[in-house]
Design an enzyme around this catalytic site. Structure first.
Site, PDB file in Angstrom:
ATOM      1  N   ALA A  34       0.420   3.219  -2.567  1.00  0.00           N
ATOM      2  CA  ALA A  34      -0.565   2.435  -3.488  1.00  0.00           C
ATOM      3  C   ALA A  34      -1.950   2.018  -2.983  1.00  0.00           C
ATOM      4  O   ALA A  34      -2.942   1.800  -3.557  1.00  0.00           O
ATOM      5  CB  ALA A  34       0.188   0.999  -3.681  1.00  0.00           C
TER       6      ALA A  34
ATOM      7  N   ARG B 295      15.390   4.811  -3.885  1.00  0.00           N
ATOM      8  CA  ARG B 295      15.000   3.930  -4.945  1.00  0.00           C
ATOM      9  C   ARG B 295      14.274   4.858  -5.949  1.00  0.00           C
ATOM     10  O   ARG B 295      13.744   5.822  -5.402  1.00  0.00           O
ATOM     11  CB  ARG B 295      14.077   2.645  -4.964  1.00  0.00           C
TER      12      ARG B 295
ATOM     13  N   HIS C 140       0.324  13.381  -2.880  1.00  0.00           N
ATOM     14  CA  HIS C 140       1.074  12.405  -3.547  1.00  0.00           C
ATOM     15  C   HIS C 140       2.500  13.159  -4.184  1.00  0.00           C
ATOM     16  O   HIS C 140       2.008  14.177  -4.763  1.00  0.00           O
ATOM     17  CB  HIS C 140       0.235  11.888  -4.829  1.00  0.00           C
ATOM     18  N   ILE C 141       3.512  12.373  -4.018  1.00  0.00           N
ATOM     19  CA  ILE C 141       4.807  13.094  -4.490  1.00  0.00           C
ATOM     20  C   ILE C 141       4.787  13.022  -5.830  1.00  0.00           C
ATOM     21  O   ILE C 141       5.198  14.389  -6.792  1.00  0.00           O
ATOM     22  CB  ILE C 141       5.766  12.186  -3.878  1.00  0.00           C
ATOM     23  N   SER C 142       4.243  12.053  -6.680  1.00  0.00           N
ATOM     24  CA  SER C 142       4.261  12.073  -8.111  1.00  0.00           C
ATOM     25  C   SER C 142       2.764  12.492  -8.702  1.00  0.00           C
ATOM     26  O   SER C 142       1.842  12.624  -7.718  1.00  0.00           O
ATOM     27  CB  SER C 142       4.596  10.430  -8.515  1.00  0.00           C
TER      28      SER C 142
ATOM     29  N   TYR D 108      10.403   9.700  -7.708  1.00  0.00           N
ATOM     30  CA  TYR D 108      10.262  10.451  -6.290  1.00  0.00           C
ATOM     31  C   TYR D 108      11.242  11.264  -5.763  1.00  0.00           C
ATOM     32  O   TYR D 108      11.257  11.912  -4.738  1.00  0.00           O
ATOM     33  CB  TYR D 108       9.834   9.076  -5.389  1.00  0.00           C
TER      34      TYR D 108
ATOM     35  N   ASP E 200     -13.102   4.030   4.717  1.00  0.00           N
ATOM     36  CA  ASP E 200     -14.083   3.939   5.932  1.00  0.00           C
ATOM     37  C   ASP E 200     -13.478   4.627   7.162  1.00  0.00           C
ATOM     38  O   ASP E 200     -14.349   5.169   7.791  1.00  0.00           O
ATOM     39  CB  ASP E 200     -14.237   2.500   6.215  1.00  0.00           C
TER      40      ASP E 200
ATOM     41  N   ASN F  19      -0.624  10.435   2.558  1.00  0.00           N
ATOM     42  CA  ASN F  19       0.094   9.884   1.416  1.00  0.00           C
ATOM     43  C   ASN F  19      -0.262   8.196   1.785  1.00  0.00           C
ATOM     44  O   ASN F  19       0.683   7.826   2.192  1.00  0.00           O
ATOM     45  CB  ASN F  19       1.199  10.146   1.122  1.00  0.00           C
TER      46      ASN F  19
ATOM     47  N   GLU G 235      -4.988  14.954   1.105  1.00  0.00           N
ATOM     48  CA  GLU G 235      -4.269  13.711   0.595  1.00  0.00           C
ATOM     49  C   GLU G 235      -3.215  14.541  -0.322  1.00  0.00           C
ATOM     50  O   GLU G 235      -3.150  15.591  -0.992  1.00  0.00           O
ATOM     51  CB  GLU G 235      -5.272  13.315  -0.570  1.00  0.00           C
TER      52      GLU G 235
ATOM     53  N   ARG H 274      -3.635   4.359 -11.263  1.00  0.00           N
ATOM     54  CA  ARG H 274      -3.340   5.131 -10.171  1.00  0.00           C
ATOM     55  C   ARG H 274      -4.170   6.413 -10.267  1.00  0.00           C
ATOM     56  O   ARG H 274      -4.147   7.327  -9.319  1.00  0.00           O
ATOM     57  CB  ARG H 274      -1.901   5.773 -10.320  1.00  0.00           C
TER      58      ARG H 274
ATOM     59  N   ARG I  20       0.339   9.111 -14.552  1.00  0.00           N
ATOM     60  CA  ARG I  20       0.989   7.838 -14.726  1.00  0.00           C
ATOM     61  C   ARG I  20      -0.164   6.687 -15.251  1.00  0.00           C
ATOM     62  O   ARG I  20      -1.037   6.945 -15.682  1.00  0.00           O
ATOM     63  CB  ARG I  20       1.548   7.489 -13.181  1.00  0.00           C
TER      64      ARG I  20
ATOM     65  N   PRO J 187       2.536   2.212   2.207  1.00  0.00           N
ATOM     66  CA  PRO J 187       3.498   1.480   1.903  1.00  0.00           C
ATOM     67  C   PRO J 187       4.639   1.744   1.024  1.00  0.00           C
ATOM     68  O   PRO J 187       4.386   2.611  -0.080  1.00  0.00           O
ATOM     69  CB  PRO J 187       2.611   0.254   1.147  1.00  0.00           C
ATOM     70  N   ASN J 188       5.663   1.521   1.373  1.00  0.00           N
ATOM     71  CA  ASN J 188       7.039   1.590   0.507  1.00  0.00           C
ATOM     72  C   ASN J 188       7.624   3.145   0.591  1.00  0.00           C
ATOM     73  O   ASN J 188       8.851   3.371   0.096  1.00  0.00           O
ATOM     74  CB  ASN J 188       6.813   1.243  -0.936  1.00  0.00           C
TER      75      ASN J 188
ATOM     76  N   HIS K 280      -5.087   3.628  -4.037  1.00  0.00           N
ATOM     77  CA  HIS K 280      -6.058   3.198  -5.111  1.00  0.00           C
ATOM     78  C   HIS K 280      -6.604   1.735  -4.978  1.00  0.00           C
ATOM     79  O   HIS K 280      -7.421   1.356  -5.682  1.00  0.00           O
ATOM     80  CB  HIS K 280      -4.956   2.837  -6.260  1.00  0.00           C
TER      81      HIS K 280
HETATM   82  O1  CA2 Z   1       3.093   9.607  -5.631  1.00  0.00           O
HETATM   83  C1  CA2 Z   1       3.010   9.142  -4.384  1.00  0.00           C
HETATM   84  O2  CA2 Z   1       3.367   9.876  -3.627  1.00  0.00           O
HETATM   85  C2  CA2 Z   1       2.290   7.950  -4.500  1.00  0.00           C
HETATM   86  O3  CA2 Z   1       1.329   7.816  -3.364  1.00  0.00           O
HETATM   87  C3  CA2 Z   1       3.620   7.007  -4.063  1.00  0.00           C
HETATM   88  C4  CA2 Z   1       3.128   5.493  -4.194  1.00  0.00           C
HETATM   89  C5  CA2 Z   1       2.307   4.969  -5.314  1.00  0.00           C
HETATM   90  O4  CA2 Z   1       1.740   3.553  -5.146  1.00  0.00           O
HETATM   91  C6  CA2 Z   1       1.104   5.921  -5.645  1.00  0.00           C
HETATM   92  O5  CA2 Z   1       0.399   5.695  -6.873  1.00  0.00           O
HETATM   93  C7  CA2 Z   1       1.421   7.297  -5.629  1.00  0.00           C
HETATM   94  C8  CA2 Z   1       4.349   4.458  -4.151  1.00  0.00           C
HETATM   95  C9  CA2 Z   1       5.290   4.866  -2.909  1.00  0.00           C
HETATM   96  C10 CA2 Z   1       6.434   3.995  -3.282  1.00  0.00           C
HETATM   97  O6  CA2 Z   1       7.361   4.717  -2.665  1.00  0.00           O
HETATM   98  C11 CA2 Z   1       8.587   4.561  -3.316  1.00  0.00           C
HETATM   99  C12 CA2 Z   1       9.637   5.588  -3.003  1.00  0.00           C
HETATM  100  C13 CA2 Z   1      10.983   5.437  -3.327  1.00  0.00           C
HETATM  101  C14 CA2 Z   1      11.246   4.430  -3.942  1.00  0.00           C
HETATM  102  C15 CA2 Z   1      10.384   3.453  -4.268  1.00  0.00           C
HETATM  103  C16 CA2 Z   1       9.178   3.592  -3.934  1.00  0.00           C
END
Ligand code: CA2
Length: 147
Positions: free
Chosen positions: A78, A19, A101-103, A24, A88, A75, A99, A112, A108, A11-12, A81
């Site tokens: 959210a 954004r 994660h960008i951040s 990110y 499963d 990836n 796995e 997370r 954080r 998601p997202n 978590h």
């Molecule tokens: O750091 C990551 O890759 C995450 O998987 C990104 C998820 C976050 O919920 C995880 O805790 C860590 C969020 C993805 C949202 O991506 C966006 C990218 C740009 C702008 C807004 C949201």
């Protein structure tokens, strides 16, 4: 024909580059997909790169990978978590799972810090920005034998 590597994004992540660049970065998910496709070719691998905002769709791709995929890079956003269902599904897949994660999720909010995906993942990359994806692909190549 070698089996493809599934690169799954939750998601997202479609908003990447549009954004919150302070967290990110400025590259888009399309940039990530292109970089992964180019590297995969270099490594003698093929990829299926997907993003969905829907948990069930991610699970369907994991199921598809059971028959058709050599490895999964995920990836889960959210859902990392929260989703026992994704854990499963990953537990039914027999190949390597990495796995990404960008951040750096450990730097954080505390919600997370826990990852259900990590309970199955063979390795985790976090906090390397989008460079984590090609790093994961290189690791898959060394695990399953690319070029
Ligand atoms: O750091 C990551 O890759 C995450 O998987 C990104 C998820 C976050 O919920 C995880 O805790 C860590 C969020 C993805 C949202 O991506 C966006 C990218 C740009 C702008 C807004 C949201």
């Amino acid at each position: 024909m070698p089996k493809p590597i599934y690169i799954l994004n939750g998601p997202n992540l479609n908003l990447l580059g549009h954004r919150q660049p302070e967290i990110y970065g400025r590259a888009t998910l399309e940039d990530v997909a292109e970089a992964c496709a180019a590297l995969a070719e270099e490594l003698g691998l093929t990829i299926r790169f997907h993003q969905s905002n829907h948990e069930g769709q991610l699970i369907d791709w994991i199921h598809e990978a059971r028959g058709e995929g050599a490895a999964i890079i995920i990836n889960a956003g959210a859902l990392t978590h929260t989703s026992i269902a994704i854990l499963d599904a990953l537990n039914t897949f027999e190949g390597p799972v990495l796995e990404v994660h960008i951040s750096n999720i450990h730097k954080r909010e505390s919600f997370r810090h826990h990852s259900y995906v990590s309970l199955r993942a063979d390795g985790v990359i976090a906090g390397f920005g989008i460079e984590g994806y090609p790093l994961a692909l290189r690791r898959i190549a060394s695990l399953i034998g690319g070029k």
